[in-house]
Design a protein around this motif. Structure first.
Motif, PDB file in Angstrom:
ATOM      1  N   ALA A 257      -3.017 -51.966  14.789  1.00 54.15           N
ATOM      2  CA  ALA A 257      -3.429 -50.672  14.250  1.00 54.15           C
ATOM      3  C   ALA A 257      -3.271 -50.629  12.738  1.00 54.15           C
ATOM      4  O   ALA A 257      -4.160 -50.139  12.010  1.00 54.15           O
ATOM      5  N   ALA A 258      -2.155 -51.156  12.218  1.00 54.49           N
ATOM      6  CA  ALA A 258      -1.916 -51.135  10.777  1.00 54.49           C
ATOM      7  C   ALA A 258      -2.907 -52.026  10.041  1.00 54.49           C
ATOM      8  O   ALA A 258      -3.408 -51.668   8.958  1.00 54.49           O
ATOM      9  N   VAL A 259      -3.184 -53.176  10.616  1.00 49.92           N
ATOM     10  CA  VAL A 259      -4.104 -54.126   9.989  1.00 49.92           C
ATOM     11  C   VAL A 259      -5.515 -53.541   9.941  1.00 49.92           C
ATOM     12  O   VAL A 259      -6.206 -53.603   8.912  1.00 49.92           O
ATOM     13  N   ALA A 260      -5.965 -52.960  11.037  1.00 48.19           N
ATOM     14  CA  ALA A 260      -7.314 -52.395  11.083  1.00 48.19           C
ATOM     15  C   ALA A 260      -7.434 -51.207  10.139  1.00 48.19           C
ATOM     16  O   ALA A 260      -8.426 -51.078   9.395  1.00 48.19           O
ATOM     17  N   ALA A 261      -6.435 -50.332  10.137  1.00 50.82           N
ATOM     18  CA  ALA A 261      -6.485 -49.153   9.259  1.00 50.82           C
ATOM     19  C   ALA A 261      -6.489 -49.569   7.797  1.00 50.82           C
ATOM     20  O   ALA A 261      -7.222 -49.001   6.969  1.00 50.82           O
ATOM     21  N   GLY A 262      -5.682 -50.566   7.444  1.00 52.05           N
ATOM     22  CA  GLY A 262      -5.640 -51.038   6.065  1.00 52.05           C
ATOM     23  C   GLY A 262      -6.957 -51.640   5.626  1.00 52.05           C
ATOM     24  O   GLY A 262      -7.428 -51.399   4.497  1.00 52.05           O
ATOM     25  N   ALA A 263      -7.583 -52.429   6.501  1.00 51.99           N
ATOM     26  CA  ALA A 263      -8.858 -53.056   6.158  1.00 51.99           C
ATOM     27  C   ALA A 263      -9.939 -52.001   5.946  1.00 51.99           C
ATOM     28  O   ALA A 263     -10.741 -52.090   5.001  1.00 51.99           O
ATOM     29  N   GLU A 264      -9.968 -50.981   6.798  1.00 51.25           N
ATOM     30  CA  GLU A 264     -10.975 -49.946   6.663  1.00 51.25           C
ATOM     31  C   GLU A 264     -10.754 -49.115   5.399  1.00 51.25           C
ATOM     32  O   GLU A 264     -11.710 -48.723   4.726  1.00 51.25           O
ATOM     33  N   ARG A 265      -9.503 -48.867   5.054  1.00 52.35           N
ATOM     34  CA  ARG A 265      -9.216 -48.130   3.819  1.00 52.35           C
ATOM     35  C   ARG A 265      -9.734 -48.887   2.597  1.00 52.35           C
ATOM     36  O   ARG A 265     -10.386 -48.307   1.717  1.00 52.35           O
ATOM     37  N   LEU A 266      -9.462 -50.194   2.536  1.00 46.42           N
ATOM     38  CA  LEU A 266      -9.895 -50.985   1.379  1.00 46.42           C
ATOM     39  C   LEU A 266     -11.412 -51.108   1.329  1.00 46.42           C
ATOM     40  O   LEU A 266     -12.015 -51.032   0.248  1.00 46.42           O
ATOM     41  N   ALA A 267     -12.043 -51.275   2.476  1.00 48.30           N
ATOM     42  CA  ALA A 267     -13.501 -51.395   2.520  1.00 48.30           C
ATOM     43  C   ALA A 267     -14.164 -50.096   2.074  1.00 48.30           C
ATOM     44  O   ALA A 267     -15.138 -50.114   1.294  1.00 48.30           O
ATOM     45  N   ARG A 268     -13.640 -48.954   2.525  1.00 42.81           N
ATOM     46  CA  ARG A 268     -14.204 -47.664   2.109  1.00 42.81           C
ATOM     47  C   ARG A 268     -14.022 -47.456   0.609  1.00 42.81           C
ATOM     48  O   ARG A 268     -14.924 -46.965  -0.073  1.00 42.81           O
ATOM     49  N   GLY A 269     -12.862 -47.861   0.094  1.00 45.50           N
ATOM     50  CA  GLY A 269     -12.618 -47.711  -1.332  1.00 45.50           C
ATOM     51  C   GLY A 269     -13.604 -48.495  -2.171  1.00 45.50           C
ATOM     52  O   GLY A 269     -14.102 -48.003  -3.202  1.00 45.50           O
ATOM     53  N   PHE A 270     -13.902 -49.706  -1.741  1.00 42.84           N
ATOM     54  CA  PHE A 270     -14.854 -50.537  -2.490  1.00 42.84           C
ATOM     55  C   PHE A 270     -16.253 -49.938  -2.400  1.00 42.84           C
ATOM     56  O   PHE A 270     -16.963 -49.805  -3.409  1.00 42.84           O
ATOM     57  N   TRP A 271     -16.667 -49.569  -1.187  1.00 41.17           N
ATOM     58  CA  TRP A 271     -18.009 -49.022  -0.983  1.00 41.17           C
ATOM     59  C   TRP A 271     -18.207 -47.719  -1.773  1.00 41.17           C
ATOM     60  O   TRP A 271     -19.228 -47.533  -2.433  1.00 41.17           O
ATOM     61  N   GLU A 272     -17.229 -46.827  -1.719  1.00 39.70           N
ATOM     62  CA  GLU A 272     -17.370 -45.540  -2.373  1.00 39.70           C
ATOM     63  C   GLU A 272     -17.398 -45.656  -3.902  1.00 39.70           C
ATOM     64  O   GLU A 272     -17.903 -44.765  -4.587  1.00 39.70           O
ATOM     65  N   ALA A 273     -16.892 -46.760  -4.422  1.00 41.16           N
ATOM     66  CA  ALA A 273     -16.886 -46.968  -5.874  1.00 41.16           C
ATOM     67  C   ALA A 273     -18.128 -47.687  -6.375  1.00 41.16           C
ATOM     68  O   ALA A 273     -18.262 -47.914  -7.581  1.00 41.16           O
ATOM     69  N   ARG A 274     -19.054 -48.019  -5.484  1.00 38.81           N
ATOM     70  CA  ARG A 274     -20.142 -48.944  -5.840  1.00 38.81           C
ATOM     71  C   ARG A 274     -20.976 -48.468  -7.028  1.00 38.81           C
ATOM     72  O   ARG A 274     -21.417 -49.287  -7.843  1.00 38.81           O
ATOM     73  N   HIS A 275     -21.212 -47.159  -7.132  1.00 38.61           N
ATOM     74  CA  HIS A 275     -22.037 -46.654  -8.241  1.00 38.61           C
ATOM     75  C   HIS A 275     -21.266 -46.599  -9.555  1.00 38.61           C
ATOM     76  O   HIS A 275     -21.874 -46.437 -10.622  1.00 38.61           O
ATOM     77  N   ASP A 276     -19.949 -46.710  -9.482  1.00 39.78           N
ATOM     78  CA  ASP A 276     -19.121 -46.570 -10.682  1.00 39.78           C
ATOM     79  C   ASP A 276     -18.830 -47.891 -11.376  1.00 39.78           C
ATOM     80  O   ASP A 276     -18.355 -47.902 -12.515  1.00 39.78           O
ATOM     81  N   PHE A 277     -19.095 -49.008 -10.698  1.00 30.46           N
ATOM     82  CA  PHE A 277     -18.836 -50.302 -11.327  1.00 30.46           C
ATOM     83  C   PHE A 277     -19.764 -50.483 -12.528  1.00 30.46           C
ATOM     84  O   PHE A 277     -20.962 -50.205 -12.448  1.00 30.46           O
ATOM     85  N   ALA A 278     -19.189 -50.938 -13.608  1.00 34.65           N
ATOM     86  CA  ALA A 278     -19.956 -51.107 -14.846  1.00 34.65           C
ATOM     87  C   ALA A 278     -19.465 -52.357 -15.560  1.00 34.65           C
ATOM     88  O   ALA A 278     -18.397 -52.896 -15.250  1.00 34.65           O
ATOM     89  N   PHE A 279     -20.245 -52.812 -16.496  1.00 34.34           N
ATOM     90  CA  PHE A 279     -19.854 -54.003 -17.242  1.00 34.34           C
ATOM     91  C   PHE A 279     -18.549 -53.753 -17.992  1.00 34.34           C
ATOM     92  O   PHE A 279     -18.297 -52.647 -18.483  1.00 34.34           O
ATOM     93  N   VAL A 280     -17.753 -54.805 -18.085  1.00 36.39           N
ATOM     94  CA  VAL A 280     -16.418 -54.705 -18.654  1.00 36.39           C
ATOM     95  C   VAL A 280     -16.442 -54.504 -20.174  1.00 36.39           C
ATOM     96  O   VAL A 280     -15.426 -54.154 -20.761  1.00 36.39           O
ATOM     97  N   ALA A 281     -17.590 -54.695 -20.784  1.00 38.82           N
ATOM     98  CA  ALA A 281     -17.736 -54.493 -22.229  1.00 38.82           C
ATOM     99  C   ALA A 281     -19.117 -53.917 -22.499  1.00 38.82           C
ATOM    100  O   ALA A 281     -20.009 -53.986 -21.649  1.00 38.82           O
ATOM    101  N   PRO A 282     -19.332 -53.357 -23.691  1.00 43.30           N
ATOM    102  CA  PRO A 282     -20.680 -52.913 -24.053  1.00 43.30           C
ATOM    103  C   PRO A 282     -21.652 -54.089 -24.008  1.00 43.30           C
ATOM    104  O   PRO A 282     -21.303 -55.219 -24.362  1.00 43.30           O
ATOM    105  N   THR A 283     -22.857 -53.833 -23.558  1.00 43.87           N
ATOM    106  CA  THR A 283     -23.859 -54.885 -23.416  1.00 43.87           C
ATOM    107  C   THR A 283     -25.068 -54.577 -24.292  1.00 43.87           C
ATOM    108  O   THR A 283     -25.237 -53.471 -24.802  1.00 43.87           O
TER     109      THR A 283
END
Length: 507
Positions: A257-283
């Motif tokens: 239960a802990a392993v599955a819940a942790g994996a889903e939390r991390l996956a949701r966090g990555f997915w929900e941030a997808r539009h916010d990822f940007a280049f690490v410096a001005p381009t």
């Protein structure tokens, strides 16, 4: 769930693995010598935490088989892969019975005629060592994690920082988790895997900035939960076109239960941030970046020539960036702004400069022997400023002063990540006005040195504009290729233990 095992007081652990990032969008090909394979006890010398007398060294009997790591590059040839894997398996066979295996790999190796090379090799290793041996796999966060790779591994983890300042810490964690599991005699861990349909470049997902900084901060929080041994997020490798290429999460531990819940939390966090990822410096375009550098008072000003970055898989010999720099009128006169360009391979140019000697004026041609899609070979005339032999990657390096630009030419491609890479060539990057480096995000020493910097979106085998590269084998829908895609299924997939059959689709 597999049954508990008897503890092994001082287990025998083998170390094996091959690692490279392979761009399928580069015409380059990687041969076996590029992996610089180490064998036997020489393998142990790669890892300071396995030095004689260290706790991990004394906790087990460590036996090196073969470990080879190549500078990122093009697709690995079928013959190179066949030779290296055959030797790895032969050496592993000669070690005799083992209790554990540390599989030290990268995760983004593309091989001619082979999909998912790391999982394919691990399956062959499994056939040799048997189902009872416990395998711990360590990877780069820019690797790719298929269900088959998770199945073949009992423990699996990756870096948590980009740039990879925690690389050795990650390897030590993988080794320590393996030793601890063998010593405890506990059952094989539960493995929760979540593929995340996002494929972004490393320069858009650096943990130096948000949102990756917070996304990855959650990894340690998940790992700290009761019933969890390890947690990991893989960004995936954007410059290869294979079905496995995408982000992924794996959490391992004794409590389902802990392993599955942790994996889903991390996956949701990555997915929900997808539009916010940007280049690490001005381009910007290369011209825009050079204009900004010359107008700025910040010195030294760094510009990343990103499209041909050899540490992401670029061929390294695209001449377009240097051609563009040398065509600028500001650098034509030897009294103009002091610039350094690193670097361009040109074996014949290096030979000619070496024959002429220090202080000689030479006209040489370099570049575009491998990747000539964006510019042809470049002819330049300059004064030989430095000659250096014996570099592990470059072989021989030469510096030509062309106008006010110090151009580093190499026999073989080389990344320039450290201050000594320049000072060894009688160059002073801290006193330069401009330093142009074939790189993506600046590695730590360069980042600390730069008063300011920009990333130039230049052409090459690791072009940062992913959507124009022409992926056609990745699983779709995939962000950002399908920006309006529906919400994916991010429920945890519990992957069967390595000693049980694997069934079902790779989804």
């Amino acid at each position: 769930m597999s049954q508990p095992r008897s503890s092994v007081p001082r287990p025998v652990i083998a170390i094996a693995g091959l690692g490279i990032e392979s761009s399928t969008f580069s015409p380059a090909r990687t041969e076996a010598p590029a992996f610089h394979p180490q064998r036997g006890q020489d393998v142990l010398a790669r890892y300071p935490f396995l030095d004689p007398g260290t706790p991990l060294r004394t906790a087990a009997e460590w036996r090196g088989a073969l470990v080879g790591k190549a500078l990122p590059g093009g697709t690995v040839t079928a013959s190179a892969y066949a030779d290296l894997t055959a030797e790895l398996l032969d050496r592993l066979r000669e070690l005799g019975p083992i209790d554990g295996l540390w599989y030290d790999t990268h995760g983004a190796m593309t091989v001619e005629g082979v999909d998912d090379a790391e999982a394919e090799l691990l399956a062959r290793i499994r056939e040799l060592i048997g189902p009872d041996v416990i395998v711990s796999t360590s990877m780069d966060l820019h690797g790719n994690v298929s269900r088959e790779l998770v199945h073949g591994s009992d423990l699996i983890t990756c870096y948590r920082m980009a740039p990879h300042e925690d690389a050795m810490d990650t390897k030590e964690r993988a080794a320590r988790n393996l030793v601890d599991l063998l010593a405890s005699g506990g059952p094989r861990p539960v493995k929760a895997w979540v593929p995340v349909p996002v494929l972004l470049a490393g320069e858009q997902t650096s943990t130096r900035i948000e949102p990756a900084k917070s996304v990855y901060a959650a990894v340690e929080e998940v790992e700290a939960a009761d019933g969890v041994t390890d947690a990991a997020i893989w960004v995936g490798y954007a410059w290869a076109d294979e079905p496995r290429n995408r982000a992924a999460v794996v959490v391992t531990g004794p409590a389902e239960a802990a392993v599955a819940a942790g994996a889903e939390r991390l996956a949701r966090g990555f997915w929900e941030a997808r539009h916010d990822f940007a280049f690490v410096a001005p381009t910007g375009t290369l011209d825009e970046c050079l204009d900004a550098a010359l107008a700025s008072a910040a010195r030294p000003y760094f510009v990343s020539d990103t499209g041909d970055n050899p540490t992401a898989g670029g061929a390294g010999d695209v001449a377009w960036g240097l051609q563009h720099l040398l065509s600028r009128p500001e650098f034509k006169d030897g009294t103009g702004p002091v610039a350094i360009y690193a670097s361009l391979p040109g074996p014949a140019a290096v030979d000619a400069a070496e024959r002429a000697g220090l202080g000689a004026t030479v006209t040489v041609t370099a570049g575009a022997e491998v990747d000539d899609r964006h510019a042809g070979p470049l002819t330049l005339t300059g004064v030989v400023h430095a000659i250096r032999h014996g570099d592990r990657d470059a072989g021989t390096e030469v510096v030509l002063k062309v106008g006010s630009v110090h151009v580093i030419l190499t026999r073989l491609r080389k990344p320039y990540h450290h201050e000594h890479d320049f000072t060894d060539l009688d160059l002073s990057p801290r006193q330069a006005d401009l330093v142009v480096v074939k790189i993506g995000y600046l590695e730590p020493e360069l980042f600390a040195m730069a008063a300011d910097w920009k990333m130039a979106l230049t052409p090459g085998g690791v072009d940062q504009d992913l959507t124009r590269l022409g992926h056609h084998r990745i699983r779709r829908p995939m962000f950002p290729f399908d920006p309006e895609m529906a919400e994916p299924d991010l429920t945890a997939r519990l992957v069967a233990p390595s000693d049980q059959p694997l069934t079902g689709p790779d989804e």
